[in-house]
Design a protein around this motif. Structure first.
Motif, PDB file in Angstrom:
ATOM      1  N   SER A  36     -41.532 -17.818 -17.000  1.00 44.24           N
ATOM      2  CA  SER A  36     -42.511 -16.754 -16.730  1.00 44.24           C
ATOM      3  C   SER A  36     -43.386 -16.412 -17.929  1.00 44.24           C
ATOM      4  O   SER A  36     -44.549 -16.060 -17.768  1.00 44.24           O
ATOM      5  CB  SER A  36     -41.809 -15.510 -16.185  1.00 44.24           C
ATOM      6  OG  SER A  36     -41.044 -14.882 -17.182  1.00 44.24           O
ATOM      7  N   ARG A  38     -35.969 -15.021 -25.838  1.00 41.66           N
ATOM      8  CA  ARG A  38     -36.660 -16.315 -25.777  1.00 41.66           C
ATOM      9  C   ARG A  38     -36.890 -16.871 -27.174  1.00 41.66           C
ATOM     10  O   ARG A  38     -37.300 -16.124 -28.076  1.00 41.66           O
ATOM     11  CB  ARG A  38     -38.038 -16.140 -25.131  1.00 41.66           C
ATOM     12  CG  ARG A  38     -38.011 -15.537 -23.751  1.00 41.66           C
ATOM     13  CD  ARG A  38     -39.435 -15.420 -23.215  1.00 41.66           C
ATOM     14  NE  ARG A  38     -39.457 -14.793 -21.896  1.00 41.66           N
ATOM     15  CZ  ARG A  38     -39.303 -15.459 -20.759  1.00 41.66           C
ATOM     16  NH1 ARG A  38     -39.111 -16.768 -20.753  1.00 41.66           N
ATOM     17  NH2 ARG A  38     -39.346 -14.818 -19.600  1.00 41.66           N
ATOM     18  N   ASP A  64     -34.127 -20.096 -23.716  1.00 39.62           N
ATOM     19  CA  ASP A  64     -34.096 -18.654 -23.426  1.00 39.62           C
ATOM     20  C   ASP A  64     -32.833 -18.344 -22.627  1.00 39.62           C
ATOM     21  O   ASP A  64     -32.127 -19.256 -22.187  1.00 39.62           O
ATOM     22  CB  ASP A  64     -35.357 -18.186 -22.662  1.00 39.62           C
ATOM     23  CG  ASP A  64     -35.580 -18.941 -21.361  1.00 39.62           C
ATOM     24  OD1 ASP A  64     -34.588 -19.330 -20.708  1.00 39.62           O
ATOM     25  OD2 ASP A  64     -36.741 -19.153 -20.976  1.00 39.62           O
ATOM     26  N   ARG A 102     -31.852 -21.284 -20.286  1.00 38.83           N
ATOM     27  CA  ARG A 102     -32.549 -22.574 -20.260  1.00 38.83           C
ATOM     28  C   ARG A 102     -31.997 -23.402 -21.403  1.00 38.83           C
ATOM     29  O   ARG A 102     -32.043 -22.971 -22.558  1.00 38.83           O
ATOM     30  CB  ARG A 102     -34.069 -22.404 -20.391  1.00 38.83           C
ATOM     31  CG  ARG A 102     -34.729 -21.960 -19.124  1.00 38.83           C
ATOM     32  CD  ARG A 102     -36.239 -22.201 -19.111  1.00 38.83           C
ATOM     33  NE  ARG A 102     -36.756 -21.951 -17.772  1.00 38.83           N
ATOM     34  CZ  ARG A 102     -37.197 -20.755 -17.375  1.00 38.83           C
ATOM     35  NH1 ARG A 102     -37.229 -19.734 -18.206  1.00 38.83           N
ATOM     36  NH2 ARG A 102     -37.635 -20.591 -16.144  1.00 38.83           N
TER      37      ARG A 102
HETATM   38  N1  UDP Z   1     -33.096 -15.362 -15.615  1.00 38.08           N
HETATM   39  C1  UDP Z   1     -31.926 -15.054 -14.949  1.00 38.08           C
HETATM   40  N2  UDP Z   1     -31.987 -14.241 -13.838  1.00 38.08           N
HETATM   41  C2  UDP Z   1     -33.156 -13.748 -13.377  1.00 38.08           C
HETATM   42  C3  UDP Z   1     -34.350 -14.075 -14.053  1.00 38.08           C
HETATM   43  C4  UDP Z   1     -34.274 -14.882 -15.169  1.00 38.08           C
HETATM   44  O1  UDP Z   1     -30.836 -15.468 -15.352  1.00 38.08           O
HETATM   45  O2  UDP Z   1     -33.141 -13.007 -12.387  1.00 38.08           O
HETATM   46  C5  UDP Z   1     -33.041 -16.223 -16.817  1.00 38.08           C
HETATM   47  C6  UDP Z   1     -33.650 -17.588 -16.564  1.00 38.08           C
HETATM   48  O3  UDP Z   1     -32.655 -18.511 -16.163  1.00 38.08           O
HETATM   49  C7  UDP Z   1     -34.188 -17.951 -17.928  1.00 38.08           C
HETATM   50  C8  UDP Z   1     -34.544 -16.593 -18.563  1.00 38.08           C
HETATM   51  O4  UDP Z   1     -33.819 -15.624 -17.835  1.00 38.08           O
HETATM   52  O5  UDP Z   1     -33.184 -18.557 -18.720  1.00 38.08           O
HETATM   53  C9  UDP Z   1     -36.020 -16.272 -18.496  1.00 38.08           C
HETATM   54  O6  UDP Z   1     -36.470 -16.406 -17.174  1.00 38.08           O
HETATM   55  P1  UDP Z   1     -38.020 -16.262 -16.815  1.00 38.08           P
HETATM   56  O7  UDP Z   1     -38.470 -14.876 -17.103  1.00 38.08           O
HETATM   57  O8  UDP Z   1     -38.784 -17.352 -17.454  1.00 38.08           O
HETATM   58  O9  UDP Z   1     -38.059 -16.337 -15.259  1.00 38.08           O
HETATM   59  P2  UDP Z   1     -38.075 -17.535 -14.238  1.00 38.08           P
HETATM   60  O10 UDP Z   1     -38.933 -18.604 -14.759  1.00 38.08           O
HETATM   61  O11 UDP Z   1     -36.629 -17.909 -14.154  1.00 38.08           O
HETATM   62  O12 UDP Z   1     -38.584 -16.883 -13.005  1.00 38.08           O
END
Ligand code: UDP
Length: 263
Positions: free
Chosen positions: A100, A94, A175, A203
């Motif tokens: 999250s 990130r 991220d 993202r």
């Molecule tokens: N992400 C992904 N697969 C998953 C979970 C997350 O590709 O199973 C990617 C998501 O698209 C983002 C980054 O990892 O670019 C961080 O995701 P985050 O932890 O913020 O989770 P989210 O908001 O997608 O639940």
């Protein structure tokens, strides 16, 4: 009819047995899922675009010496890859608070993080991929400290490179998630980049407008999902074989002009 042996089916991809030992075919589907499969849709054409974007990114990474599973594109939706033993971790890097981490730590979305942060999630759908620490990973044997060092170094190299690549086309890399695999190479165990890198797993925000060009358009019902993915592909110079979109009529550029003039 598909006579190939299916090795694994995930939410957005299928893996088939490859033509030679040690290879697999990675097939990109049009399915989009979110919130642990509670939300599901078909986005016609997504798989084709992700196949090309992921190929482009993996090839650029390979050029700077990041080992990847990508071998070559086979067709619109499929690529030949090296078979690896997937390490059961989702490695998230990130640069900007979103999703999250923003929720968990109460950060404003869009805040630049003090430095790039790596997180590990344990790949387990039943548990909804929980956030885990290096302690959990090594204690439960999902990976070991030497592998984790290698994974973190590679993840940061991938991040540095991709931040620049996307910035060059007016996109902020907020991220992304990557996965790694183990590959035996001349009696040596190597860690290589696997899975995919596409708007499904990143993202990507437009640098001027903060417009989202990624899967958040689907997760958050923002609309124009395919258009956003196409925009990323277009900016990267992928899918620009000047073929007119279907339905487009050739424009008549010269005609009998009653008002005369012309030649
Ligand atoms: N992400 C992904 N697969 C998953 C979970 C997350 O590709 O199973 C990617 C998501 O698209 C983002 C980054 O990892 O670019 C961080 O995701 P985050 O932890 O913020 O989770 P989210 O908001 O997608 O639940």
């Amino acid at each position: 009819m598909n006579r190939r042996r299916r090795i694994y089916e995930g939410k957005a991809k299928v893996l088939y047995e490859g033509p030679e030992p040690g290879t697999l075919i990675q097939h990109f589907k049009d399915d989009a899922t979110a919130f642990n499969n509670q939300k599901h849709a078909q986005i016609d054409g997504k798989g084709v675009i992700n196949n090309r974007i992921s190929e482009f990114v993996f090839e650029r990474l390979s050029e700077i010496g990041v080992p990847t599973h990508f071998i070559r594109r086979l067709n619109m939706r499929e690529q030949l890859i090296r078979e690896v033993e997937i390490i059961p971790l989702e490695v998230v890097v990130r640069n900007v608070a979103a999703g999250s981490i923003a929720e968990r730590l109460g950060l404003d979305e869009g805040m630049t993080l003090p430095r790039s942060i790596i997180e590990f999630y344990y790949k387990n759908d039943d548990l909804q991929d929980p956030l885990v620490s290096e302690e959990h990973i090594t204690a439960f044997g999902w990976s070991n400290p030497a592998e984790l060092d290698e994974i973190m170094q590679l993840a940061l190299r991938v991040n540095d490179f991709l931040v620049g690549l996307f910035l060059g086309v007016g996109i902020r890399l907020v991220d992304f998630k990557i996965e790694f695999g183990r590959l035996w190479d001349n009696e040596q165990l190597r860690i290589i980049l696997a899975d995919e890198i596409s708007p499904d797993s990143c993202r990507l925000w437009d640098i001027e407008t903060d417009n989202k060009l990624d899967k958040d358009r689907f997760r958050r019902d923002l609309g124009d999902v395919l258009e956003a993915y196409q925009e990323v592909a277009r900016r990267l110079g992928v899918l620009n074989e000047s073929r007119p979109p279907q339905g487009m009529v050739p424009v008549l550029v010269a005609s009998n002009n009653p008002s005369g003039g012309g030649e």
